[in-house]
Design a protein around this motif. Structure first.
Motif, PDB file in Angstrom:
ATOM      1  N   ILE A 269       0.838  -1.206   0.000  1.00 57.93           N
ATOM      2  CA  ILE A 269       0.000   0.000   0.000  1.00 57.93           C
ATOM      3  C   ILE A 269       0.871   1.254   0.000  1.00 57.93           C
ATOM      4  CG2 ILE A 269      -1.699   1.293   1.347  1.00 57.93           C
ATOM      5  CD1 ILE A 269      -2.761  -1.435   2.344  1.00 57.93           C
ATOM      6  N   LEU A 270       1.927   1.247   0.807  1.00 55.08           N
ATOM      7  CA  LEU A 270       2.831   2.399   0.851  1.00 55.08           C
ATOM      8  C   LEU A 270       3.498   2.614  -0.510  1.00 55.08           C
ATOM      9  CD1 LEU A 270       4.296   4.612   2.459  1.00 55.08           C
ATOM     10  CD2 LEU A 270       6.008   2.882   3.102  1.00 55.08           C
ATOM     11  N   TYR A 271       3.925   1.540  -1.131  1.00 54.40           N
ATOM     12  CA  TYR A 271       4.569   1.626  -2.444  1.00 54.40           C
ATOM     13  C   TYR A 271       3.621   2.224  -3.485  1.00 54.40           C
ATOM     14  CZ  TYR A 271       5.876  -0.197  -7.048  1.00 54.40           C
ATOM     15  OH  TYR A 271       6.140  -0.329  -8.387  1.00 54.40           O
ATOM     16  N   VAL A 272       2.385   1.734  -3.516  1.00 50.66           N
ATOM     17  CA  VAL A 272       1.404   2.241  -4.485  1.00 50.66           C
ATOM     18  C   VAL A 272       1.115   3.716  -4.228  1.00 50.66           C
ATOM     19  CG1 VAL A 272      -0.985   2.032  -5.262  1.00 50.66           C
ATOM     20  CG2 VAL A 272       0.384  -0.027  -4.902  1.00 50.66           C
ATOM     21  N   LEU A 273       1.004   4.117  -2.946  1.00 51.97           N
ATOM     22  CA  LEU A 273       0.750   5.532  -2.621  1.00 51.97           C
ATOM     23  C   LEU A 273       1.900   6.420  -3.093  1.00 51.97           C
ATOM     24  CD1 LEU A 273      -0.787   5.257   0.975  1.00 51.97           C
ATOM     25  CD2 LEU A 273      -1.974   5.808  -1.168  1.00 51.97           C
ATOM     26  N   GLY A 277       1.145   9.010  -5.756  1.00 52.86           N
ATOM     27  CA  GLY A 277       1.068  10.309  -5.092  1.00 52.86           C
ATOM     28  C   GLY A 277       2.264  11.200  -5.324  1.00 52.86           C
ATOM     29  N   VAL A 278       3.420  10.609  -5.652  1.00 54.66           N
ATOM     30  CA  VAL A 278       4.642  11.399  -5.832  1.00 54.66           C
ATOM     31  C   VAL A 278       5.193  11.259  -7.251  1.00 54.66           C
ATOM     32  CG1 VAL A 278       6.994  11.790  -5.020  1.00 54.66           C
ATOM     33  CG2 VAL A 278       5.199  11.141  -3.380  1.00 54.66           C
ATOM     34  N   ILE A 279       5.464  10.013  -7.660  1.00 56.40           N
ATOM     35  CA  ILE A 279       6.102   9.787  -8.962  1.00 56.40           C
ATOM     36  C   ILE A 279       5.188  10.196 -10.111  1.00 56.40           C
ATOM     37  CG2 ILE A 279       7.186   8.069 -10.446  1.00 56.40           C
ATOM     38  CD1 ILE A 279       8.713   8.662  -7.885  1.00 56.40           C
ATOM     39  N   ARG A 280       3.913   9.836 -10.024  1.00 59.58           N
ATOM     40  CA  ARG A 280       2.991  10.166 -11.121  1.00 59.58           C
ATOM     41  C   ARG A 280       2.856  11.675 -11.337  1.00 59.58           C
ATOM     42  NH1 ARG A 280      -1.176   8.358 -14.346  1.00 59.58           N
ATOM     43  NH2 ARG A 280      -3.069   9.607 -14.376  1.00 59.58           N
ATOM     44  N   PRO A 281       2.639  12.492 -10.282  1.00 57.90           N
ATOM     45  CA  PRO A 281       2.571  13.951 -10.510  1.00 57.90           C
ATOM     46  C   PRO A 281       3.849  14.515 -11.127  1.00 57.90           C
ATOM     47  CG  PRO A 281       1.675  13.410  -8.362  1.00 57.90           C
ATOM     48  CD  PRO A 281       2.306  12.153  -8.884  1.00 57.90           C
ATOM     49  N   LEU A 282       5.026  13.992 -10.723  1.00 64.87           N
ATOM     50  CA  LEU A 282       6.276  14.469 -11.306  1.00 64.87           C
ATOM     51  C   LEU A 282       6.349  14.137 -12.796  1.00 64.87           C
ATOM     52  CD1 LEU A 282       8.847  13.545  -8.495  1.00 64.87           C
ATOM     53  CD2 LEU A 282       8.068  15.838  -9.154  1.00 64.87           C
ATOM     54  N   PHE A 283       5.925  12.942 -13.149  1.00 69.14           N
ATOM     55  CA  PHE A 283       5.950  12.561 -14.560  1.00 69.14           C
ATOM     56  C   PHE A 283       4.899  13.323 -15.371  1.00 69.14           C
ATOM     57  CE2 PHE A 283       8.500   8.635 -13.740  1.00 69.14           C
ATOM     58  CZ  PHE A 283       9.423   8.850 -14.746  1.00 69.14           C
ATOM     59  N   ARG A 284       3.796  13.716 -14.754  1.00 70.80           N
ATOM     60  CA  ARG A 284       2.798  14.502 -15.482  1.00 70.80           C
ATOM     61  C   ARG A 284       3.383  15.830 -15.923  1.00 70.80           C
ATOM     62  NH1 ARG A 284      -2.915  14.754 -12.557  1.00 70.80           N
ATOM     63  NH2 ARG A 284      -3.390  15.798 -14.522  1.00 70.80           N
ATOM     64  N   ILE A 285       4.216  16.425 -15.077  1.00 75.93           N
ATOM     65  CA  ILE A 285       4.899  17.666 -15.459  1.00 75.93           C
ATOM     66  C   ILE A 285       5.865  17.385 -16.607  1.00 75.93           C
ATOM     67  CG2 ILE A 285       6.450  19.491 -14.664  1.00 75.93           C
ATOM     68  CD1 ILE A 285       5.340  19.035 -11.831  1.00 75.93           C
ATOM     69  N   ALA A 286       6.609  16.290 -16.495  1.00 75.76           N
ATOM     70  CA  ALA A 286       7.572  15.943 -17.545  1.00 75.76           C
ATOM     71  C   ALA A 286       6.869  15.688 -18.873  1.00 75.76           C
ATOM     72  CB  ALA A 286       8.369  14.710 -17.128  1.00 75.76           C
ATOM     73  N   GLY A 287       5.675  15.092 -18.820  1.00 74.98           N
ATOM     74  CA  GLY A 287       4.947  14.787 -20.044  1.00 74.98           C
ATOM     75  C   GLY A 287       4.526  16.012 -20.817  1.00 74.98           C
ATOM     76  N   GLY A 330       4.693   1.671 -15.453  1.00 73.17           N
ATOM     77  CA  GLY A 330       4.032   1.988 -16.718  1.00 73.17           C
ATOM     78  C   GLY A 330       2.732   2.739 -16.508  1.00 73.17           C
ATOM     79  N   LEU A 331       1.991   2.377 -15.460  1.00 72.72           N
ATOM     80  CA  LEU A 331       0.725   3.066 -15.167  1.00 72.72           C
ATOM     81  C   LEU A 331       0.936   4.532 -14.812  1.00 72.72           C
ATOM     82  CD1 LEU A 331      -1.496   0.662 -13.010  1.00 72.72           C
ATOM     83  CD2 LEU A 331      -1.945   1.476 -15.321  1.00 72.72           C
ATOM     84  N   VAL A 332       2.027   4.856 -14.112  1.00 71.35           N
ATOM     85  CA  VAL A 332       2.204   6.225 -13.640  1.00 71.35           C
ATOM     86  C   VAL A 332       2.880   7.118 -14.675  1.00 71.35           C
ATOM     87  CG1 VAL A 332       2.352   5.427 -11.258  1.00 71.35           C
ATOM     88  CG2 VAL A 332       4.459   5.816 -12.541  1.00 71.35           C
ATOM     89  N   MET A 333       3.229   6.561 -15.843  1.00 72.81           N
ATOM     90  CA  MET A 333       3.794   7.396 -16.895  1.00 72.81           C
ATOM     91  C   MET A 333       2.766   8.450 -17.329  1.00 72.81           C
ATOM     92  SD  MET A 333       6.962   6.647 -17.919  1.00 72.81           S
ATOM     93  CE  MET A 333       7.353   6.586 -16.183  1.00 72.81           C
ATOM     94  N   PRO A 334       3.226   9.652 -17.741  1.00 72.55           N
ATOM     95  CA  PRO A 334       2.285  10.690 -18.179  1.00 72.55           C
ATOM     96  C   PRO A 334       1.433  10.210 -19.350  1.00 72.55           C
ATOM     97  CG  PRO A 334       4.549  11.255 -18.755  1.00 72.55           C
ATOM     98  CD  PRO A 334       4.618  10.098 -17.825  1.00 72.55           C
ATOM     99  N   GLU A 335       0.176  10.619 -19.379  1.00 74.69           N
ATOM    100  CA  GLU A 335      -0.754  10.111 -20.374  1.00 74.69           C
ATOM    101  C   GLU A 335      -0.718  10.885 -21.682  1.00 74.69           C
ATOM    102  OE1 GLU A 335      -4.612   9.151 -19.023  1.00 74.69           O
ATOM    103  OE2 GLU A 335      -3.901   8.073 -17.268  1.00 74.69           O
TER     104      GLU A 335
END
Length: 758
Positions: A269-273, A277-287, A330-335
């Motif tokens: 659960i901690l890993y998924v959060l 919660g952290v890696i995905r938002p950072l990659f959204r900016i990169a995308g 792969g799921l948290v990569m920017p869309e």
């Protein structure tokens, strides 16, 4: 000055060569005197002895680790590509052919037919190398699968997707428990405890293979239809749920009980959060910043691969398998489509074409069909398959109906969700590797995977047949907008779509009355993923959509994936009634420099090695469909009139020439006049038949002397030539000197009942 420099450089090279030869001779001569006197020479003295030494060297390198591995990879890739091609020919996913190739190369066929050859190609000592490479390939593949599952698609249909996907998981999962209770004492008790065995059987019965399903949706041209979108979002939700469940099941299996796995699940659960919660938002900016190949350099790609390995390593340490970490990253990569396409292009081809066939073969080497050696085992296979199909189809159908879907769409959803494919094999490989699934049950579940995936397309075809049978016989094809002139324009290159739409508007618009236009673009690569398909759709239709907005022309966009462009276009014409098909002339008549160079090279090569050899090579390189002239095929098979544009920077012609030869060609006059009217252009009329009667001419029209030859000054100053197909074949097609002086040309073949003035 230049001549003296050239002589000096030659003299310098000769001196350098003399010094090199002299230094080499002196070194070897002196070195020979330093050799131990007792050393015996093993150098061969005759050609047969030299050949023996050469043969021994070749055999040594063939049996070396790298030599054996390269040979194995070659055999595996050839078998996988061949079986994949064969299964595509029978309208089955290529991945099933690759799975079958793995089984055939294993002990079930090759090991039985030729044990010596099997042991020579796949000695037991080398299997670990294949498995290691295939596991690394699976990490790359699961990363690509995660990128194909876009959370935004699930959000659009969140309620329906979750309900339908979870029903399709929970029902077969629950139905598998009585079966697990029955078979565990006899087949699995000596391998593992009941809890992990039952959980692995349950997840194996309920998983759906999103990648295979996505390609089936594409091949059925449902990608942009409500049913296709719901199927993909449901499969995506199912895959995410199944992999979360699998991660928990692996943790439970390795811990031995629910209580001892509390820490594993807490860290899961901690890993998924952290990832979302952290890696995905950072990659959204990169995308938003990195959206093209110019700015996505080695640094960013290197960071992504480091994160991929780190994520896989963390989940492996947490007893949830490295594949889960790759899937989540792969799921948290920017869309952003551009970003995902660039990254998948770098990852997917290597994983799909090189590493995954190794996985199929490593699975096949563990699949011994001889273990199904009794009626009881065959009955067990039938029961497993029946529970998997009934549970998945029934659960999906009932839940889809509860969500408001129609019976037909619900049946389609059930058939689609029954696809298991590669994802099932991955689950089974994990269970087998962990020692949870015994060999006999592993073989049964592998065969169940193949059967349920193979039956997907027949189930879809059966549903189609049933509903077609229920329709009234003799019903005419559906006519969209019967009061409007209807045109289908099919294009390849993006800018060609805008050009053809501009031509369609000028050719068919009467005042403010626009024709009904459908724009069709076809991709011939059936193995593309959904990210590529969406990117191709956006890029190819963008110029056309912009042109449609300028012209105030409504256009229906149709994107298809098909083996044959010609057959797909003709099928579209037969499904819906169109008055006119508008296409480009193809590269044979193109004025593009690359196209002209390709055709010139092709003609020269054809004279040198023969046209049959050239055609065979083009098929092997998958360019046959691109260079083949399709004009005559459309003329012969289209059920409506056909217009073919030979574009020479076509825009808004101001001087138009209509050339006719027979009275039948006079029907082209209505089209030529509409072109002239919409472009405020002058229209000149030319006939090689002096008896042609033009009737009353409009103010901007004039008759050109019939004595002028088409290769003379007749074409000078014109922006557009309008000609019938018959006249084109007679006067222009095989006349290179005429083709060179032609302006933009519209070649038309009018069928009875499909003229503009009707």
């Amino acid at each position: 000055m230049t001549k003296h420099r050239g002589i000096a450089s030659i003299v310098f090279y000769i001196i350098l060569l003399i010094l090199f030869v002299g230094a080499t001779w002196l070194t070897l001569t002196y070195g020979a005197s330093l050799s131990p006197s007792q050393a015996t020479s093993t150098a061969p003295s005759t050609l047969p002895e030299a050949f023996t030494v050469f043969s021994e060297s070749v055999q040594h390198h063939m049996s070396s680790t790298i030599g054996l591995l390269l040979m194995q990879i070659l055999v595996i890739l050839i078998a996988a590509r061949g079986m994949g091609w064969l299964f595509r020919k029978i309208h089955q996913p290529a991945v099933i052919g690759e799975i079958v190739a793995g089984i055939l190369l294993g002990p079930s066929l090759l090991g039985k037919v030729s044990p010596e050859l099997f042991n020579y190609i796949f000695p037991s000592s080398s299997i670990s190398n294949i498995q290691l490479l295939s596991n690394f390939g699976l990490i790359l593949f699961m990363f690509a699968v995660g990128m194909e599952l876009r959370l935004s698609d699930i959000k659009e249909r969140l309620r329906s997707s979750l309900i339908i996907s979870h029903a399709g998981i929970f029902l077969p999962f629950a139905l598998s428990f009585p079966l697990s209770l029955y078979i565990y004492p006899k087949y699995a008790a000596e391998y593992t405890s009941f809890l992990p065995f039952a959980l692995f059987v349950g997840i194996a019965m309920s998983i759906t293979a999103f990648p295979v399903l996505a390609r089936i949706i594409q091949e059925n041209n449902l990608l942009r239809k409500p049913l296709g979108k719901l199927s993909l979002s449901t499969a995506a939700a199912s895959d995410i749920t199944a992999w979360l469940m699998l991660a928990a099941i692996i943790a439970i299996s390795q811990s031995g009980s629910m209580l001892s796995t509390v820490y594993n699940l807490a860290f899961l659960i901690l890993y998924v959060l952290i990832m979302f919660g952290v890696i995905r938002p950072l990659f959204r900016i990169a995308g938003k910043v990195y959206d093209n190949t110019e700015v996505i350099g080695h640094t960013l790609v290197g960071v992504i691969f480091i994160l991929l390995l780190l994520s896989s390593y963390v989940t492996e340490l947490l007893s949830m398998h490295a594949l889960f970490g790759a899937f989540i990253l792969g799921l948290v990569m920017p869309e952003d489509l551009s970003f995902r396409k660039i990254i998948t292009d770098k990852v997917e081809d290597v994983s799909l074409l090189l590493f995954l066939p190794l996985f199929f073969v490593s699975s096949g080497l563990q699949t011994e069909l001889g273990l199904i050696d009794s009626p009881e085992m065959w009955v067990m296979l039938a029961v497993f398959t029946a529970i998997a199909v009934v549970g998945k189809v029934l659960g999906t159908y009932v839940s889809a109906r509860a969500c408001g879907e129609k019976p037909r769409e619900s049946l389609y959803l059930g058939a689609f969700m029954n696809t298991r494919g590669l994802m099932e094999l991955v689950v089974l490989a994990i269970g087998y590797e962990m020692g949870i699934l015994p060999p006999s049950i592993y073989v049964v579940l592998v065969l169940m995977t193949v059967i349920t995936t193979v039956m997907t397309m027949p189930m879809v075809h059966l549903i189609n047949k049933v509903y077609e049978w229920r329709k009234h016989r003799g019903k005419k094809p559906h006519v969209k907008h019967p009061d409007q002139y209807s045109a289908l324009l099919s294009f390849g290159r993006p800018q060609s779509g805008a050009t053809l739409l501009r031509l369609t508007d000028q050719l068919l618009r009467r005042g403010d009355k626009h024709p009904h236009v459908t724009a069709l673009h076809i991709t011939t690569n059936k193995s593309i993923n959904t990210i590529d398909a969406d990117k191709y759709f956006h890029d190819n239709f963008l110029p056309l959509s912009q042109e449609a907005e300028k012209l105030n022309q409504m256009v229906a966009l149709d994107y298809q994936v098909a083996d044959s462009v010609e057959e797909a276009i003709i099928d579209k014409l037969k499904q819906e009634r169109f008055n006119l098909l508008i296409v480009g002339a193809g590269i044979r008549l193109s004025d593009d420099a690359n196209d002209r160079a390709a055709i010139s090279m092709r003609d020269k090569l054809s004279h040198r090695i023969g046209s049959l050899s050239v055609a065979t090579t083009e098929r092997l390189l998958s360019i046959r469909n691109l260079v083949r002239d399709k004009m005559q095929y459309f003329i012969d098979h289209a059920p409506c009139s056909v217009a073919i544009l030979l574009g020479r920077d076509y825009s808004m012609p101001k001087r138009i020439l209509l050339c006719v030869e027979s009275e039948a060609d006079m029907r082209l006059l209505a089209y030529a006049r509409t072109l002239a009217e919409n472009n405020q252009a002058y229209l000149d009329l030319h006939s090689s038949n002096k008896q042609t009667s033009w009737g009353n001419l409009h103010q901007s029209e004039r008759i050109v002397s019939s004595d002028l030859c088409v290769t003379d000054a007749l074409m000078e100053g014109y922006d557009l030539l309008v000609v019938s197909h018959e006249e084109w074949m007679r006067s222009y097609d095989n006349a290179p000197e005429t083709l060179a002086c032609l302006p933009s040309t519209l070649i038309m073949s009018l069928k009875n009942g499909y003229s503009l003035d009707k």
